[in-house]
Design an enzyme around this catalytic site. Structure first.
Site, mmCIF file in Angstrom:
data_model
loop_
_atom_site.group_PDB
_atom_site.id
_atom_site.type_symbol
_atom_site.label_atom_id
_atom_site.label_comp_id
_atom_site.label_asym_id
_atom_site.label_seq_id
_atom_site.Cartn_x
_atom_site.Cartn_y
_atom_site.Cartn_z
ATOM 1 N N GLU A 1 22.913 -6.686 19.659
ATOM 2 C CA GLU A 1 21.496 -6.415 19.946
ATOM 3 C C GLU A 1 20.587 -7.370 19.166
ATOM 4 O OE1 GLU A 1 19.659 -3.705 21.519
ATOM 5 O OE2 GLU A 1 21.434 -2.898 22.519
ATOM 6 N N HIS B 1 28.536 -4.243 25.081
ATOM 7 C CA HIS B 1 28.008 -5.319 24.225
ATOM 8 C C HIS B 1 29.052 -6.350 23.802
ATOM 9 C CE1 HIS B 1 24.814 -2.432 24.051
ATOM 10 N NE2 HIS B 1 24.090 -3.164 23.228
ATOM 11 N N CYS C 1 33.279 -1.895 25.678
ATOM 12 C CA CYS C 1 31.881 -1.605 25.366
ATOM 13 C C CYS C 1 31.035 -2.696 26.005
ATOM 14 C CB CYS C 1 31.680 -1.604 23.849
ATOM 15 S SG CYS C 1 29.962 -1.429 23.350
ATOM 16 N N CYS D 1 27.835 1.958 31.139
ATOM 17 C CA CYS D 1 28.072 2.304 29.736
ATOM 18 C C CYS D 1 29.482 2.871 29.576
ATOM 19 C CB CYS D 1 27.036 3.345 29.322
ATOM 20 S SG CYS D 1 27.216 3.930 27.648
ATOM 21 N N ASP E 1 22.910 2.323 31.809
ATOM 22 C CA ASP E 1 23.528 2.149 30.494
ATOM 23 C C ASP E 1 22.634 2.836 29.467
ATOM 24 O OD1 ASP E 1 25.230 1.172 28.466
ATOM 25 O OD2 ASP E 1 23.879 -0.500 28.083
ATOM 26 N N SER E 2 23.180 3.032 28.277
ATOM 27 C CA SER E 2 22.370 3.598 27.201
ATOM 28 C C SER E 2 21.243 2.635 26.802
ATOM 29 C CB SER E 2 23.265 3.866 25.995
ATOM 30 O OG SER E 2 23.979 2.687 25.664
#
Ligand code: DGL
Length: 267
Positions: free
Chosen positions: A153, A187, A185, A74, A11-12
């Site tokens: 985050e 997140h 996504c 991702c 993932d990023s």
């Protein structure tokens, strides 16, 4: 035969740990080598060329670390780099777009699906294409939600500010009468409660993490790559910057503690 080599996941940043969590739940014997590109996150506002370049580097790193199958956790990298990666590597490579699109088409009753994701994912049209390939009659609405990644985050998962931002992005979906919403996504599963508060209560939320874990299971079986040892698999993590933050914030994504995190300076 039992294949004890790890599954490579990247993932990023640390959002892909939601996919690791789903994999650990479904395939507890599988070891996982995870790569989080924490020095170069976010990918969601970068160009296709750069996302492909980073994804190629990371895939090569995972193959060198003996990965038997690669999961592009991702959504942004899946949307923009998956086709290139599939051409470049000899092990199976899976993204999160097709499994998520498949789940959503199965779930929708009124054939109206909403998609939320990063700017790059939404602009790529990857989810629309995947859904269209399955059922052309489905009506799709998509919305980029760029502030959701920093909120997740930072651990801002509830409260007035987050509700207002979510309302700004999501209330237009209610006029469009979607009955299914893809959380496109890594997140967004963390913001499930807030998202639920802002859409029609009957809306089905599709979490690509669980869908991709099921797809990994299928692919490992097809290619005879399953680890049948019955022993608990290991998780090894590599990041490109600040492993401490990865460990503390990553716990929220993974739902358990993270040790064995190493920094890689050259990918
Ligand atoms: N991992 C990205 C995704 O799923 C979100 C974070 C980023 O923009 O890099 O699209």
């Amino acid at each position: 035969m039992s294949d004890t080599r790890p599954i490579g996941v990247f993932d990023s940043g640390l959002g892909g740990l939601t996919v690791v969590k789903a994999l650990q739940k479904l395939l507890p014997s599988e070891s996982i080598v995870y790569f989080g590109d924490t020095a170069r996150v976010p990918y969601g506002n970068k160009s296709k060329e750069l996302i492909i370049e980073y994804s190629n580097e990371i895939t090569n790193f995972l193959i060198k670390n003996d990965a038997k199958l690669i999961v592009v956790a991702c959504n942004t990298a899946s949307a923009l780099a998956l086709d290139t990666l599939k051409k470049n590597v000899s092990v199976p490579v899976l993204g999160v777009i097709n499994p998520g699109a498949r789940e959503a088409t199965k779930a929708t009753l009124n054939k109206h699906i909403g998609i939320i994701g990063t700017v790059a994912t939404v602009n790529s049209g990857a989810y629309e294409n995947a859904i269209c390939d399955i059922d052309k009659s489905i009506i799709i609405s998509a919305q980029a939600c760029p502030l959701f990644v920093p909120l997740a985050e930072e651990g801002w998962l509830e409260g007035d500010v987050v509700e207002k931002i979510a309302a700004h992005y999501l209330t237009p979906f209610n006029e469009k009468e979607i009955d299914t919403l893809i959380l496109g996504c890594t997140h967004y599963p963390l913001l499930k409660n807030v998202i639920t508060n802002q859409v029609d209560e009957k809306t089905i939320l599709i979490d690509s993490a669980e869908a991709v874990a099921r797809e990994v299971h299928v692919q490992l079986s097809i290619f005879d790559l399953l680890n049948n040892s019955g022993q608990k698999g290991l998780l090894t993590c590599y990041v490109t910057d600040i492993p401490m933050r990865f460990e503390t914030v990553g716990k929220r994504f993974l739902g358990s503690s993270l040790d064995n995190v190493q920094t890689v300076h050259e990918v």
